[in-house]
Enzyme design. Structure first.
Site, PDB file in Angstrom:
ATOM      1  N   ASP A 355      43.140  39.006   9.981  1.00  0.00           N
ATOM      2  CA  ASP A 355      42.398  39.745   8.958  1.00  0.00           C
ATOM      3  C   ASP A 355      42.938  41.162   8.797  1.00  0.00           C
ATOM      4  OD1 ASP A 355      40.698  38.021   7.789  1.00  0.00           O
ATOM      5  OD2 ASP A 355      38.882  38.667   8.818  1.00  0.00           O
ATOM      6  N   ASP A 417      33.264  33.541   8.265  1.00  0.00           N
ATOM      7  CA  ASP A 417      32.400  34.454   9.011  1.00  0.00           C
ATOM      8  C   ASP A 417      31.240  33.725   9.673  1.00  0.00           C
ATOM      9  OD1 ASP A 417      34.018  36.510   8.066  1.00  0.00           O
ATOM     10  OD2 ASP A 417      32.821  36.759   6.254  1.00  0.00           O
TER      11      ASP A 417
END
Length: 596
Positions: A355, A417
């Protein structure tokens, strides 16, 4: 097998962060002042120029109708230019930058681009943003027609971006969905693991056929997964318009499988539809599935197809997308199994670095200055399809706002997530059951996930921009799990997963004793010799139990003696087997009661 690879491919796209469109308003009124003004929705990009938040501070300028041209060349500029006016031009034939540059050079104070298609944020690169200092926004073609119909062609307008609440009530819904999915998925994964071992021990093949197979993730699989993530992200960056429909199709397939997997345990409890279809030679149907299972499969496929057809209906399609997304996440959490905390740590940290690299490092590597991750997640501004990747939970904003006129701004949370920390929560629950720790790991990790999500929301409110949630979720869940294991002095076992067994623990072997009557002691024979004879010849005791006179006939009846001895030993082994089964049953029942 194809479905399994499709799910794995889809999982590789789940950690894409999401961005929020910037909506604003253009307040239009007649130059004659004969009618009340009206607001229309616009979509703008604040990187070109910021809009004032208060209508009173916005400049009221004349809107110049130039929708007969696309403003792509100097010949499209009218005589006299756009002196202190806001031209309205059609979209197409050139980039947003070329249009707004021509407008700025010719004296415009802003630019409204009229679009017949779906509105997308007008994008550019860093150098272009620095060159332009007038606002540019997109207005829908239907709104342009309404302006002309309501106010004529002599109108004034003011562009502004009204403030919205820092946090919307829909954050509560997203929080409940995310934490609930992680908690239920983690609990289900642990319970299913115990049930699988129970069924394997009982060798109940019929019961296991109803269960989906689990996939144990190895370090090699994690490396392959990360390579797939990077490759797919780069491919989407260059071939977005072609691959986005492939991703939508894979999502429909995987979501229908997930919905079927979640609903089938409940459907199997219904007393109706147990009959099977007739004998046939068709693929899959030759197994003669139950009618209720076929109806469930048709229902799940239908839900996915309905979403796929109406996915852009903002009024209600988000409900179907959330339901399918939650079902998919639950299915993945109970199917994908990380066998060690070492594997959990490796996966979470690698995706954390993934990320950070694609969000914060790639802007220095691309020509436009935009990160690859954000460009793919938002959809390229020059995309011909204007489709969005569907791997998010989305809820429309619930607070009242002038921006409700727009296409319902949504708050989003990516499936990654939920799934990535959820795999750690599932591991914690399985470990709890194995070491019988009253679910302390499971509860602590679930609470840590909720706290990490709250920290994400706070960062969203403070920075007023979309946040990569893994940046906060990974440290919260990993540190909490590590701390609990350290506090309980189980870190070595928790790290390697050595608390897990391939099969159910075997109870200790208990040998049943054989009760033999005592021989009458001979006073002329020493006691030690009598005890030795008793231990060396237990069969004699069995025979004397039946008849005292057989002792005198022992040499003449050796065959009978051997037979009686075998019976005695068989009875002993049978008693030991019964005791072993009783202990195994008690052990299994204890685990089942712990789950309940």
């Amino acid at each position: 097998m194809a479905a399994r690879w499709a799910q794995f491919l889809l999982f590789s796209l789940l950690s894409l962060p999401q961005v929020y469109c910037e909506y604003g308003m253009v307040h239009v009124l007649s130059e004659k002042g004969s009618s009340k003004g009206k607001d229309y929705c616009i979509l703008f990009n604040s990187q070109w120029a910021h809009l004032p938040h208060d209508l009173g501070k916005a400049s009221l300028l004349q809107l110049q109708d130039q929708t007969a041209s696309v403003l792509c060349s100097p010949s499209d500029v009218p005589d006299g230019g756009f002196n202190n006016r806001i031209p309205m031009v059609m979209r197409g034939n050139c980039t947003f930058y070329e249009k707004v540059r021509l407008a700025q050079i010719n004296g415009a104070r802003g630019l409204l681009i009229v679009s017949r298609e779906r509105l997308v944020p007008p994008g550019g690169n860093r150098s272009q943003y620095e060159e332009i200092d007038i606002p540019v926004a997109l207005l829908s073609y239907s709104d342009m027609l309404d302006i002309v119909k309501s106010f004529g062609r002599s109108v004034k307008g003011a562009m502004y971006a009204p403030n919205e609440p820092v946090l919307d009530y829909n954050m509560v819904i997203i929080f409940v969905m995310a934490v609930g999915t992680v908690a239920i998925g983690g609990y289900w994964a642990g319970s299913r693991d115990v049930k699988e071992r129970y069924m394997k021990h009982k060798r109940d093949d019929g019961a296991e056929k109803h269960e989906d197979e689990t996939v144990d993730v190895t370090p090699i699989m994690i490396c392959v997964f990360v390579v797939m993530c990077c490759s797919m992200l780069v491919l989407l960056y260059f071939f977005y318009d072609h691959l986005v429909y492939v991703i939508i199709g894979i999502f429909c397939l995987a979501a229908s499988i997930g919905l079927y997997s979640c609903l089938s345990p409940f459907v199997r409890r219904f007393p109706l539809g147990k009959c099977r279809i007739p004998d046939n030679n068709l693929p899959y149907f030759h197994k003669r599935p139950q009618v209720r299972i076929l109806l469930l499969a048709v229902f799940c496929i239908s839900v996915s197809v309905v979403w796929g057809v109406f996915r852009n209906e903002d009024q209600w399609a988000w409900v179907l997308q959330d339901a399918l997304g939650i079902a998919f996440c639950l299915y993945m959490l109970k199917t994908i199994r990380l066998p060690t905390f070492k594997g959990c740590t490796l996966l979470l940290l690698v995706l954390f670095v993934y990320d950070v690299f694609f969000v914060f490092i790639t802007p220095f590597l691309t020509k436009t200055g935009e990160s690859i991750m954000v460009e793919v997640a938002a959809g390229p501004s020059d995309s011909a399809t204007h489709e969005k990747l569907p791997m998010v939970l989305k809820v429309p904003r619930l607070n009242s706002s002038p921006l409700a006129l727009c296409d319902r701004p949504f708050s989003l949370l990516g499936f990654g997530d939920i799934l990535v920390p959820g795999l750690l929560v599932a591991y914690c629950h399985r470990f709890d059951i194995q070491v019988q720790s009253s679910r302390v790991y499971f509860v602590a990790c679930t609470i840590a996930y909720g706290i990490g999500l709250l920290v994400t929301f706070v960062a969203l409110a403070l920075m007023q921009m979309g946040q990569p949630a893994l940046l906060y979720l990974v440290p919260c869940t990993l540190i909490t799990s590590f701390s609990v294991a350290l506090w309980r002095k189980e870190l070595a076992m928790f790290w390697t997963g050595s608390g897990f067994a391939k099969d159910l623990p075997q109870p200790p072997l208990v040998i049943a004793s054989v009760n033999c009557p005592q021989l009458p002691k001979d006073s002329n024979v020493p006691a030690s010799q009598q005890e030795t004879e008793e231990m060396a010849n237990p069969t004699l005791h069995v025979k004397e139990l039946h008849s005292p006179t057989l002792a005198a006939e022992e040499p003449a009846d050796n065959d009978t003696k051997t037979e009686q001895s075998e019976v005695s030993i068989a009875q002993s082994e049978e008693a030991a087997g019964h005791n072993k089964d009783d202990l195994e049953s008690k052990s299994l029942n204890l685990e089942q009661k712990q789950l309940e």
